[in-house]
Design a protein around this motif. Structure first.
Motif, PDB file in Angstrom:
ATOM      1  N   MET A 151       1.066  -1.326   0.142  1.00  0.00           N
ATOM      2  CA  MET A 151      -0.122  -0.437   0.047  1.00  0.00           C
ATOM      3  C   MET A 151       0.803   0.980  -0.404  1.00  0.00           C
ATOM      4  N   THR A 152       0.495   1.990  -0.544  1.00  0.00           N
ATOM      5  CA  THR A 152       1.104   3.122  -0.570  1.00  0.00           C
ATOM      6  C   THR A 152       0.954   4.331  -0.075  1.00  0.00           C
ATOM      7  N   THR A 153       1.736   5.175   0.719  1.00  0.00           N
ATOM      8  CA  THR A 153       1.356   6.407   1.556  1.00  0.00           C
ATOM      9  C   THR A 153       0.017   7.254   1.361  1.00  0.00           C
ATOM     10  N   LYS A 154       0.379   8.086  -0.263  1.00  0.00           N
ATOM     11  CA  LYS A 154      -1.562   8.119  -0.732  1.00  0.00           C
ATOM     12  C   LYS A 154      -2.088   7.099   0.062  1.00  0.00           C
ATOM     13  N   GLU A 155      -2.136   6.289  -0.602  1.00  0.00           N
ATOM     14  CA  GLU A 155      -3.555   5.346  -0.652  1.00  0.00           C
ATOM     15  C   GLU A 155      -3.354   4.708   0.894  1.00  0.00           C
ATOM     16  N   GLN A 156      -2.564   5.039   2.140  1.00  0.00           N
ATOM     17  CA  GLN A 156      -2.670   5.204   3.382  1.00  0.00           C
ATOM     18  C   GLN A 156      -3.660   6.498   4.012  1.00  0.00           C
ATOM     19  N   GLN A 157      -3.284   7.927   3.554  1.00  0.00           N
ATOM     20  CA  GLN A 157      -3.923   8.468   3.723  1.00  0.00           C
ATOM     21  C   GLN A 157      -5.203   8.899   3.599  1.00  0.00           C
ATOM     22  N   ARG A 158      -5.293   8.148   2.725  1.00  0.00           N
ATOM     23  CA  ARG A 158      -6.668   8.178   2.148  1.00  0.00           C
ATOM     24  C   ARG A 158      -7.962   7.655   3.081  1.00  0.00           C
ATOM     25  N   GLU A 159      -7.239   6.700   3.885  1.00  0.00           N
ATOM     26  CA  GLU A 159      -7.402   5.616   5.069  1.00  0.00           C
ATOM     27  C   GLU A 159      -7.515   6.257   6.349  1.00  0.00           C
ATOM     28  N   ASN A 160      -6.898   7.447   6.524  1.00  0.00           N
ATOM     29  CA  ASN A 160      -7.214   8.377   7.952  1.00  0.00           C
ATOM     30  C   ASN A 160      -8.324   9.273   8.167  1.00  0.00           C
ATOM     31  N   ILE A 161      -8.644   9.192   8.983  1.00  0.00           N
ATOM     32  CA  ILE A 161      -8.941   9.633  10.303  1.00  0.00           C
ATOM     33  C   ILE A 161      -8.789  11.630  10.023  1.00  0.00           C
ATOM     34  N   PHE A 162      -9.278  12.575   9.762  1.00  0.00           N
ATOM     35  CA  PHE A 162      -8.127  14.114  10.378  1.00  0.00           C
ATOM     36  C   PHE A 162      -8.331  14.432  11.144  1.00  0.00           C
ATOM     37  N   HIS A 163      -8.465  14.957  13.006  1.00  0.00           N
ATOM     38  CA  HIS A 163      -9.538  15.460  13.330  1.00  0.00           C
ATOM     39  C   HIS A 163      -8.291  16.535  13.504  1.00  0.00           C
ATOM     40  N   THR A 164      -9.624  18.038  13.247  1.00  0.00           N
ATOM     41  CA  THR A 164      -9.325  19.400  13.570  1.00  0.00           C
ATOM     42  C   THR A 164     -10.124  19.829  14.632  1.00  0.00           C
ATOM     43  N   ARG A 165      -9.645  21.182  14.820  1.00  0.00           N
ATOM     44  CA  ARG A 165     -10.427  22.149  15.439  1.00  0.00           C
ATOM     45  C   ARG A 165     -10.720  23.666  14.204  1.00  0.00           C
ATOM     46  N   CYS A 166     -12.375  23.751  14.665  1.00  0.00           N
ATOM     47  CA  CYS A 166     -12.886  25.057  13.339  1.00  0.00           C
ATOM     48  C   CYS A 166     -13.460  25.732  14.502  1.00  0.00           C
TER      49      CYS A 166
ATOM     50  N   HIS B 249     -22.000  12.064  18.878  1.00  0.00           N
ATOM     51  CA  HIS B 249     -21.243  13.045  20.206  1.00  0.00           C
ATOM     52  C   HIS B 249     -19.906  12.750  19.546  1.00  0.00           C
ATOM     53  N   ALA B 250     -19.764  12.192  18.139  1.00  0.00           N
ATOM     54  CA  ALA B 250     -18.414  11.532  17.660  1.00  0.00           C
ATOM     55  C   ALA B 250     -17.659  13.739  17.704  1.00  0.00           C
ATOM     56  N   SER B 251     -18.381  14.839  17.301  1.00  0.00           N
ATOM     57  CA  SER B 251     -17.444  15.496  16.543  1.00  0.00           C
ATOM     58  C   SER B 251     -19.046  15.827  16.349  1.00  0.00           C
ATOM     59  N   HIS B 252     -18.956  17.592  16.271  1.00  0.00           N
ATOM     60  CA  HIS B 252     -19.691  17.825  15.761  1.00  0.00           C
ATOM     61  C   HIS B 252     -19.297  18.752  14.780  1.00  0.00           C
ATOM     62  N   ILE B 253     -18.773  18.394  13.806  1.00  0.00           N
ATOM     63  CA  ILE B 253     -19.058  18.882  12.323  1.00  0.00           C
ATOM     64  C   ILE B 253     -18.122  17.349  11.778  1.00  0.00           C
ATOM     65  N   LEU B 254     -19.015  16.636  10.908  1.00  0.00           N
ATOM     66  CA  LEU B 254     -17.739  15.171   9.855  1.00  0.00           C
ATOM     67  C   LEU B 254     -18.088  15.885   8.601  1.00  0.00           C
ATOM     68  N   LEU B 255     -16.962  15.530   7.868  1.00  0.00           N
ATOM     69  CA  LEU B 255     -17.430  15.624   6.362  1.00  0.00           C
ATOM     70  C   LEU B 255     -17.075  15.053   5.844  1.00  0.00           C
ATOM     71  N   TYR B 256     -17.301  14.759   4.690  1.00  0.00           N
ATOM     72  CA  TYR B 256     -17.236  13.637   3.834  1.00  0.00           C
ATOM     73  C   TYR B 256     -15.290  14.120   3.331  1.00  0.00           C
ATOM     74  N   ARG B 257     -15.134  12.892   2.808  1.00  0.00           N
ATOM     75  CA  ARG B 257     -13.920  13.620   1.915  1.00  0.00           C
ATOM     76  C   ARG B 257     -13.522  12.887   0.567  1.00  0.00           C
ATOM     77  N   PRO B 258     -14.141  13.274  -0.569  1.00  0.00           N
ATOM     78  CA  PRO B 258     -13.726  12.284  -1.909  1.00  0.00           C
ATOM     79  C   PRO B 258     -12.668  11.819  -2.505  1.00  0.00           C
ATOM     80  N   SER B 259     -13.017  10.828  -2.581  1.00  0.00           N
ATOM     81  CA  SER B 259     -11.230  10.183  -3.214  1.00  0.00           C
ATOM     82  C   SER B 259     -10.670  10.251  -3.959  1.00  0.00           C
TER      83      SER B 259
END
Length: 103
Positions: free
Chosen positions: A1-16, A93-103
């Protein structure tokens, strides 16, 4: 699996920032829609609109179905980046906003 493919599976948490308040935001490649928590939109007193295509959502944790009938437009910023995102409204309750990330 390439790094780019691995990044697609990650969940990105941040504050806004939404109307001067800090909220949690998750970007998830496994999601298929943008979702906002009822807690956040009620607290900010944002106007909702009727969902053009209401649907049922199956929660895995309790097995109950939820009718998704509302949407809300959320103005948010992360640092200098600003945007508006249209989200379906659900009680989560998992987050205030959940955004999808197109592949």
């Amino acid at each position: 699996m390439t790094t780019k493919e691995q990044q697609r599976e990650n969940i990105f948490h941040t504050r806004c920032n939404v109307e001067g308040k800090v909220y949690f935001l998750i970007t998830n490649g496994g999601s298929c829609t943008n979702v906002a928590s009822t807690f956040m939109f009620e607290r900010l007193d944002l106007k909702t609109m009727k969902h053009p295509n209401p649907y049922k959502l199956q929660w895995l944790n309790d097995g109950n179905e939820l009718n998704v009938t509302k949407q809300v437009l959320i103005p948010f910023s992360i640092g200098k980046y600003k945007d508006d995102v249209l989200c379906d409204v659900v009680p989560m309750h998992a987050s205030h906003i959940l955004l999808y990330r197109p592949s």
